[in-house]
Design a protein around this motif. Structure first.
Motif, short mmCIF file in Angstrom:
data_model
loop_
_atom_site.label_atom_id
_atom_site.label_comp_id
_atom_site.label_asym_id
_atom_site.label_seq_id
_atom_site.Cartn_x
_atom_site.Cartn_y
_atom_site.Cartn_z
N PHE A 359 3.29 -15.78 -20.24
CA PHE A 359 4.42 -15.52 -21.14
C PHE A 359 5.42 -14.55 -20.52
CE2 PHE A 359 1.02 -16.69 -24.21
CZ PHE A 359 1.62 -17.83 -24.73
N ALA A 360 4.93 -13.60 -19.73
CA ALA A 360 5.83 -12.62 -19.12
C ALA A 360 6.72 -13.24 -18.05
CB ALA A 360 5.02 -11.48 -18.51
N PHE A 361 6.27 -14.32 -17.41
CA PHE A 361 7.03 -14.94 -16.33
C PHE A 361 8.12 -15.87 -16.84
CE2 PHE A 361 3.60 -14.58 -12.80
CZ PHE A 361 3.79 -13.21 -12.81
N SER A 362 8.26 -16.00 -18.13
CA SER A 362 9.35 -16.79 -18.68
C SER A 362 10.63 -15.96 -18.67
CB SER A 362 9.02 -17.23 -20.11
OG SER A 362 10.15 -17.86 -20.70
N PHE A 363 11.76 -16.59 -18.28
CA PHE A 363 13.02 -15.86 -18.26
C PHE A 363 13.48 -15.50 -19.67
CE2 PHE A 363 13.75 -18.06 -14.06
CZ PHE A 363 13.62 -16.90 -13.32
N LYS A 364 12.96 -16.17 -20.68
CA LYS A 364 13.31 -15.89 -22.06
C LYS A 364 12.20 -15.10 -22.76
CE LYS A 364 16.10 -20.10 -22.51
NZ LYS A 364 16.31 -21.36 -23.30
N SER A 365 11.41 -14.41 -21.98
CA SER A 365 10.26 -13.70 -22.55
C SER A 365 10.72 -12.53 -23.41
CB SER A 365 9.35 -13.19 -21.43
OG SER A 365 10.06 -12.31 -20.59
N LYS A 366 10.28 -12.53 -24.64
CA LYS A 366 10.52 -11.43 -25.58
C LYS A 366 9.23 -11.21 -26.37
CE LYS A 366 15.49 -12.13 -26.24
NZ LYS A 366 16.58 -12.40 -27.23
N ARG A 367 8.91 -9.95 -26.58
CA ARG A 367 7.69 -9.60 -27.31
C ARG A 367 6.48 -10.28 -26.68
NH1 ARG A 367 11.67 -10.59 -31.08
NH2 ARG A 367 12.32 -8.79 -32.32
N VAL A 368 6.33 -10.07 -25.37
CA VAL A 368 5.25 -10.72 -24.62
C VAL A 368 3.89 -10.27 -25.15
CG1 VAL A 368 4.23 -11.03 -22.34
CG2 VAL A 368 6.72 -10.93 -22.60
N GLY A 369 3.75 -8.98 -25.41
CA GLY A 369 2.47 -8.48 -25.89
C GLY A 369 2.06 -9.08 -27.21
N ARG A 428 3.57 -22.16 -14.13
CA ARG A 428 4.73 -21.41 -14.59
C ARG A 428 5.46 -20.74 -13.42
NH1 ARG A 428 6.42 -19.01 -19.26
NH2 ARG A 428 6.06 -21.12 -20.05
N TRP A 429 4.70 -20.25 -12.46
CA TRP A 429 5.31 -19.61 -11.28
C TRP A 429 6.16 -20.61 -10.50
CZ3 TRP A 429 5.23 -14.62 -9.25
CH2 TRP A 429 5.66 -14.50 -7.94
N ARG A 430 5.61 -21.81 -10.28
CA ARG A 430 6.37 -22.82 -9.54
C ARG A 430 7.60 -23.27 -10.30
NH1 ARG A 430 1.03 -24.45 -8.63
NH2 ARG A 430 1.20 -26.01 -10.31
N GLN A 431 7.49 -23.43 -11.62
CA GLN A 431 8.63 -23.86 -12.42
C GLN A 431 9.75 -22.82 -12.38
OE1 GLN A 431 7.72 -27.30 -12.79
NE2 GLN A 431 9.00 -26.94 -14.58
N GLN A 432 9.41 -21.58 -12.51
CA GLN A 432 10.43 -20.54 -12.48
C GLN A 432 11.02 -20.36 -11.09
OE1 GLN A 432 11.37 -20.24 -15.18
NE2 GLN A 432 10.36 -18.81 -16.54
N ALA A 433 10.21 -20.59 -10.06
CA ALA A 433 10.74 -20.51 -8.69
C ALA A 433 11.76 -21.61 -8.44
CB ALA A 433 9.59 -20.60 -7.69
N LEU A 434 11.49 -22.82 -8.96
CA LEU A 434 12.44 -23.91 -8.81
C LEU A 434 13.73 -23.64 -9.57
CD1 LEU A 434 10.05 -27.01 -9.12
CD2 LEU A 434 11.17 -26.16 -7.05
N ARG A 435 13.62 -23.06 -10.77
CA ARG A 435 14.81 -22.74 -11.56
C ARG A 435 15.63 -21.64 -10.91
NH1 ARG A 435 13.37 -21.81 -17.77
NH2 ARG A 435 15.64 -21.46 -17.73
#
Length: 436
Positions: A359-369, A428-435
């Motif tokens: 959840f933290a690796f999302s660019f739209k991450s809010k209130r991850v905890g 998730r890491w690969r998806q965010q790296a591509l974006r």
């Protein structure tokens, strides 16, 4: 030359009115109580009142001021000026720690003086020991509050800015601090040695106060953006485990250490910065072979995560199998079943860390905890309960492996959870790296 941060706080804390008002009010209180005790026997003990006033002025009010020393800098947008000053972390730490609470200690010393005089009049024993215990407890609360605020100020948690950390420290101190009301001849056994209860309590408070001051200094280094290798966090876990295991003469040392490592990993994970840009810099240093730079910028939670696996392996292969606590779930009573429990808990910790990072690796991450806690509650609680209600007991075991009686099956399911969590995190890491 006097510490400029300490001097600045003294100018903020003291005025002529406050210098006169504190001893005048306290003197009036003690004078009124002494008159009441002379006219009405046994109304209240002056030494007890002095201790209560010390707790209110130094422990409660002082903890709030120690917390405000950091919070107000953030609110007033002056923290960047503090960071760019020439003061080193230790000078900044003790300047804020003792400068922001100087007025509280001014009143606290007067209360301790009244306590000593009243206790001597009543022929109370171990007066100096009790005074040291109270002073160390106050320093422990002040330093712990400052360390927590400095640690949380760079995360997305708002508890520090709202003052929630202050009351959390006060509540923990109230719950965990042993009672002062102990018999004079009472004793306690620690690592096979017998100590007087109140002397041991004083030594423990001084020890933990020193640890809290050290933690505040380390947190100040991080807050001033001075990169440090995170060795103190796992060392604190080992020290606390050794202290706690001493009450059972060393029995269950590895289990206590494992539980502390688990708890400290969760606490650090949910309170540190873990966005994808931060971890991309960590990975880039690893690929470049810059291991020193990697360690100096590594968060503290991976250290206790690795430590938990070390303790789990020691318990798995011939370690102390004695559990120092009861089990809240069904588990085989055999030694083999219990030996698999440690590694299962470590794998579940790894799974939870991966879920948080997912959840933290999302660019739209809010209130991850909060999001992580919600999904972990669904996985560990709601889904197993729903399966049991529907009669799908086998399926419920796939969600909560701790209910398994067989050690190998329990470990296999926990490993499956960890592998799936790692796979999702890699996706998730690969998806965010591509974006990016």
């Amino acid at each position: 030359m006097i510490n400029p941060e300490f001097k600045r706080n003294l100018w903020l804390q003291f005025s002529l009115h406050r210098l006169i008002a504190m001893p005048a009010i306290l003197g009036l209180i003690f004078f009124a109580l002494s008159i009441a005790n002379n006219n009405f026997l046994g109304v209240v003990a002056l030494d007890s009142v002095a201790l209560i006033l010390f707790a209110g002025i130094v422990c409660l009010w002082g903890t709030r001021n120690a917390s405000s020393a950091v919070i107000e800098e953030i609110r007033d947008k002056t923290w960047d000026q503090q960071r760019m000053s020439a003061l080193d972390p230790w000078t900044m730490t003790w300047g804020k720690l003792f400068g922001a609470t100087a007025f509280n200690w001014y009143g606290g010393v007067l209360c301790l003086a009244a306590f000593v005089i009243a206790a001597l009049a009543r022929e109370r024993s171990m007066i100096l020991v009790d005074s040291l215990t109270l002073a160390a407890l106050a320093i422990l609360m002040h330093a712990a509050t400052m360390a927590l605020n400095l640690h949380l100020m760079r995360s997305d948690l708002r508890a520090a800015q709202r003052g929630g950390v202050t009351w959390a420290v006060v509540l923990l101190a109230f719950v965990l601090t042993p009672s002062f009301r102990s018999q004079i001849d009472s004793s306690i056994v620690w690592w096979g040695q017998m100590f007087y209860y109140r002397s041991f309590l004083a030594a423990s408070m001084i020890f933990f106060a020193a640890i809290a001051i050290f933690a505040a200094w380390r947190s100040m280094r991080s807050a001033l953006q001075i990169a440090t290798i995170p060795w103190a966090w796992p060392l604190a876990c080992c020290v606390l485990a050794a202290y706690g295991a001493g009450f059972s003469d060393g029995a269950g040392l590895l289990w206590i250490a494992l539980m502390l490592a688990l708890a400290m990993t969760y606490a650090a994970l949910f309170s540190e910065k873990n966005d994808i840009a931060f971890w991309q810099r960590i990975v880039a240093r690893a690929k470049a072979g810059n291991w020193h730079g990697l360690l100096r910028n590594l968060p503290i939670w991976p250290t206790t995560l690795a430590l938990s696996f070390c303790f789990a392996l020691l318990l798995q292969f011939g370690g102390d199998q004695a559990l120092p606590f009861g089990l809240p779930f069904r588990l085989s009573a055999t030694v083999a079943g219990i030996s698999f429990l440690a590694m299962t808990l470590a794998l579940m910790l790894l799974r939870d860390c991966c879920v948080y990072l997912f959840f933290a690796f999302s660019f739209k991450s809010k209130r991850v905890g909060a999001t992580t806690v919600l999904y972990l509650a669904i996985i560990n609680g709601l889904l197993p309960f729903l399966c049991n209600v529907m009669g799908l007991n086998v399926l419920s075991l796939l969600f909560m492996p701790l209910h398994i009686g067989s050690g190998w099956v329990m470990l296999s399911i926990a490993a499956l959870h960890a592998v799936l969590a790692l796979a999702l995190l890699g996706w998730r890491w690969r998806q965010q790296a591509l974006r990016a």
